[in-house]
Design a protein around this motif. Structure first.
Motif, mmCIF file in Angstrom:
data_model
loop_
_atom_site.group_PDB
_atom_site.id
_atom_site.type_symbol
_atom_site.label_atom_id
_atom_site.label_comp_id
_atom_site.label_asym_id
_atom_site.label_seq_id
_atom_site.Cartn_x
_atom_site.Cartn_y
_atom_site.Cartn_z
ATOM 1 N N ALA A 169 -1.722 105.355 18.278
ATOM 2 C CA ALA A 169 -1.740 104.289 19.295
ATOM 3 C C ALA A 169 -3.239 104.418 19.952
ATOM 4 N N VAL A 170 -3.640 105.663 20.477
ATOM 5 C CA VAL A 170 -4.946 105.644 20.995
ATOM 6 C C VAL A 170 -6.248 105.427 20.085
ATOM 7 N N ASP A 171 -6.196 105.790 18.828
ATOM 8 C CA ASP A 171 -6.948 105.121 17.685
ATOM 9 C C ASP A 171 -7.054 103.722 17.670
ATOM 10 N N LEU A 172 -5.801 102.953 17.649
ATOM 11 C CA LEU A 172 -6.037 101.622 17.625
ATOM 12 C C LEU A 172 -6.307 100.983 18.990
ATOM 13 N N PHE A 173 -6.194 101.719 20.003
ATOM 14 C CA PHE A 173 -6.481 101.103 21.252
ATOM 15 C C PHE A 173 -8.223 100.998 21.376
ATOM 16 N N VAL A 174 -8.658 102.219 21.057
ATOM 17 C CA VAL A 174 -10.211 102.413 20.967
ATOM 18 C C VAL A 174 -10.745 101.471 20.254
ATOM 19 N N ASP A 175 -10.182 101.187 18.924
ATOM 20 C CA ASP A 175 -10.733 100.141 18.017
ATOM 21 C C ASP A 175 -10.673 98.558 18.285
ATOM 22 N N ALA A 176 -9.428 98.333 18.918
ATOM 23 C CA ALA A 176 -9.503 96.807 19.375
ATOM 24 C C ALA A 176 -10.157 96.754 20.741
ATOM 25 N N SER A 202 5.377 99.397 24.001
ATOM 26 C CA SER A 202 6.720 99.838 24.093
ATOM 27 C C SER A 202 7.346 100.542 23.177
ATOM 28 N N THR A 203 6.543 100.790 22.257
ATOM 29 C CA THR A 203 6.954 101.722 20.891
ATOM 30 C C THR A 203 6.588 103.156 20.864
ATOM 31 N N GLY A 204 6.445 103.638 21.857
ATOM 32 C CA GLY A 204 6.285 105.206 22.181
ATOM 33 C C GLY A 204 6.250 105.517 23.735
ATOM 34 N N ILE A 205 6.063 106.847 23.952
ATOM 35 C CA ILE A 205 6.054 107.431 25.334
ATOM 36 C C ILE A 205 4.879 107.995 25.289
ATOM 37 N N GLU A 210 1.177 98.539 19.430
ATOM 38 C CA GLU A 210 2.523 98.697 18.965
ATOM 39 C C GLU A 210 2.731 99.316 17.613
ATOM 40 N N LEU A 211 3.300 100.186 17.590
ATOM 41 C CA LEU A 211 3.619 101.022 16.367
ATOM 42 C C LEU A 211 5.063 101.171 15.947
ATOM 43 N N CYS A 212 5.450 99.703 15.601
ATOM 44 C CA CYS A 212 6.977 99.641 15.548
ATOM 45 C C CYS A 212 7.319 100.394 14.004
ATOM 46 N N SER A 213 6.472 100.825 13.078
ATOM 47 C CA SER A 213 6.889 101.451 12.098
ATOM 48 C C SER A 213 7.487 102.954 12.543
ATOM 49 N N LEU A 214 7.255 103.443 13.493
ATOM 50 C CA LEU A 214 7.869 104.467 14.040
ATOM 51 C C LEU A 214 9.341 104.499 14.170
ATOM 52 N N ALA A 215 9.655 103.712 14.320
ATOM 53 C CA ALA A 215 11.414 103.320 14.706
ATOM 54 C C ALA A 215 12.100 103.451 13.174
ATOM 55 N N PHE A 216 11.440 103.466 12.082
ATOM 56 C CA PHE A 216 11.929 103.587 10.943
ATOM 57 C C PHE A 216 12.801 104.715 10.686
ATOM 58 N N ARG A 217 14.033 104.833 10.600
ATOM 59 C CA ARG A 217 14.906 105.971 10.229
ATOM 60 C C ARG A 217 15.798 106.072 8.938
ATOM 61 N N PHE A 247 8.871 94.827 10.269
ATOM 62 C CA PHE A 247 7.886 95.088 11.410
ATOM 63 C C PHE A 247 6.588 96.032 10.792
ATOM 64 N N GLY A 248 5.372 95.872 11.645
ATOM 65 C CA GLY A 248 4.473 96.529 11.169
ATOM 66 C C GLY A 248 3.748 97.040 12.400
ATOM 67 N N ASP A 249 2.575 97.601 12.212
ATOM 68 C CA ASP A 249 1.625 98.219 13.500
ATOM 69 C C ASP A 249 0.456 97.400 13.554
ATOM 70 N N GLY A 250 0.092 97.618 14.811
ATOM 71 C CA GLY A 250 -1.208 96.836 15.223
ATOM 72 C C GLY A 250 -1.829 96.851 16.716
ATOM 73 N N ALA A 251 -2.915 96.269 17.070
ATOM 74 C CA ALA A 251 -3.347 96.441 18.268
ATOM 75 C C ALA A 251 -4.300 95.091 18.428
ATOM 76 N N ALA A 252 -4.474 94.542 19.527
ATOM 77 C CA ALA A 252 -5.309 93.392 20.177
ATOM 78 C C ALA A 252 -5.826 93.765 21.276
ATOM 79 N N ALA A 253 -6.890 93.096 21.577
ATOM 80 C CA ALA A 253 -7.437 93.282 22.975
ATOM 81 C C ALA A 253 -8.333 92.045 23.351
ATOM 82 N N CYS A 254 -8.309 91.890 24.802
ATOM 83 C CA CYS A 254 -9.079 90.654 25.293
ATOM 84 C C CYS A 254 -9.907 91.246 26.566
ATOM 85 N N VAL A 255 -10.983 90.571 26.905
ATOM 86 C CA VAL A 255 -11.898 90.815 28.315
ATOM 87 C C VAL A 255 -11.708 89.550 28.989
#
Length: 350
Positions: free
Chosen positions: A80-87, A110-113, A170-177, A192-200
């Motif tokens: 999630a940090v990697d995706l945050f930085v990328d976006a 909302s997909t991790g703590i 969001e990393l929705c895939s981490l809920a797979f069980r 569900f899949g994973d992804g990130a987006a950012a706006c300024v």
């Protein structure tokens, strides 16, 4: 209404592993057909979900082993940090800004703590100032893209001159069980899949659009429609009631009310930019909002290529829409747990 806020940039980011839907279906059949008697009856969801591919943070083999909270959290914190930085980096680059120029950071996930939260963990890599205001938001789910964008816009309007960075990860895939499988888990596996987006954002003119209004509606006694359950092994998806029929029956009056508050009617909106929760949800949105069948084409394309990534998905759709050319007035809309409808009204920049 709020003072116009410029959307200076918008960027998306996807993790490195792409899964084809046919491969996911085959893996799910191999794993669950003998253990879950209703699997074959539900298997058509892999075809009808409208997903062809989606991106996830780990290769498919990772998901085939039992995982507990520590392992899921470790991956969440890293990926999630990697995706945050990328976006965020892409969004700042497009705006011609640096991390040190950001005054306020709104992070939706909302997909991790994560405590410290994601933007704190990214501060060193992003070059954020120590006095930057951090606003992490949890629990918005699929509505988070619209609600978070609206919150960022209100903060920018309230602090003229401030640069506000909004990031949804969001990393929705981490809920797979693999154990305690439910119908909702099968649907989530297909969707569900994973992804990130950012706006300024910044108050005033400029950018590709102005954010002029943000509003939401939450229905009482709807907590069971969508959300997370807390399991011993991690977060588990809740779909206790079908979302498309609820949206079909309830969205139009709520949308009419939200638009009326800003002096608009449905016909004044040139394009609804919607969170594509799934094909049936898209169809329900088109019918409820009197949009021609098949008109939500960007939504279908994002769903097909990326799956439902929860909060960032609406911003992926907005990115497609702006690249195709935004009309004069558009409304970003998303449904999420609460159960809530969230909207952001945009005016195309001159």
């Amino acid at each position: 209404m709020i003072a116009p806020v410029a959307l200076l940039s918008l960027a998306t980011a996807s993790p490195p592993f792409t899964l084809a839907q046919k491969d996911v279906e085959q893996v799910a059949r191999d794993l669950f057909a003998d253990r879950f008697p209703q699997f074959e009856r539900m298997a058509p969801v892999f075809t009808t979900a409208g997903v062809r591919t989606r991106q996830v943070v780990r290769p498919i083999e990772w998901y085939l082993e039992p995982r507990g909270w520590p392992e899921r959290t470790e991956v969440y914190l890293e990926a999630a940090v990697d995706l945050f930085v990328d976006a965020a980096t892409r969004a700042l680059d497009e705006a011609g800004l640096k991390g040190s120029q950001v005054d306020v950071i709104v992070t939706v996930s909302s997909t991790g703590i994560a405590t410290p939260s994601l933007e704190a963990r990214a501060m060193g890599r992003m070059g954020f100032r120590p006095d930057a205001a951090r606003i992490p938001v949890f629990g918005l789910g699929c509505a988070g893209g619209a609600t978070g964008l609206g919150l960022a816009g209100k903060l920018a309007a309230a602090t003229p001159g401030a640069v506000v960075l909004f990031v949804a990860v969001e990393l929705c895939s981490l809920a797979f069980r693999m154990a305690d499988l439910s119908k909702a888990d099968i649907v989530a596996t297909a969707l569900f899949g994973d992804g990130a987006a950012a706006c300024v954002l910044r108050a005033g003119e400029g950018g590709f659009a102005s954010l002029v209004h943000a509003e939401e509606r939450t229905w009482p006694d709807t907590l069971d429609i969508m959300g997370w359950r807390i399991d011993p092994t991690g977060l588990g998806v809740i779909f206790a009631r079908s979302i498309p029929p609820f949206a079909l029956a309830n969205l139009r009056p709520a949308m009419d009310s939200m638009l009326r508050a800003q002096g608009l009617e449905i016909d004044d909106v040139d394009r609804f930019i919607c969170h594509p929760g799934g094909v049936k949800v898209i169809e329900a949105l088109e019918q409820s909002l009197s949009i021609g069948q098949g008109q939500l084409d960007h939504e279908r394309a994002v769903l097909a290529e990326h799956g439902n990534m929860s909060a960032p998905t609406a911003l992926f759709v907005l990115d497609r829409a702006r690249r195709a050319g935004l009309p004069p007035t558009s409304v970003v809309a998303a449904l999420g747990p609460g159960f809530t409808a969230s909207t952001v009204t945009l005016r195309r920049a001159a």
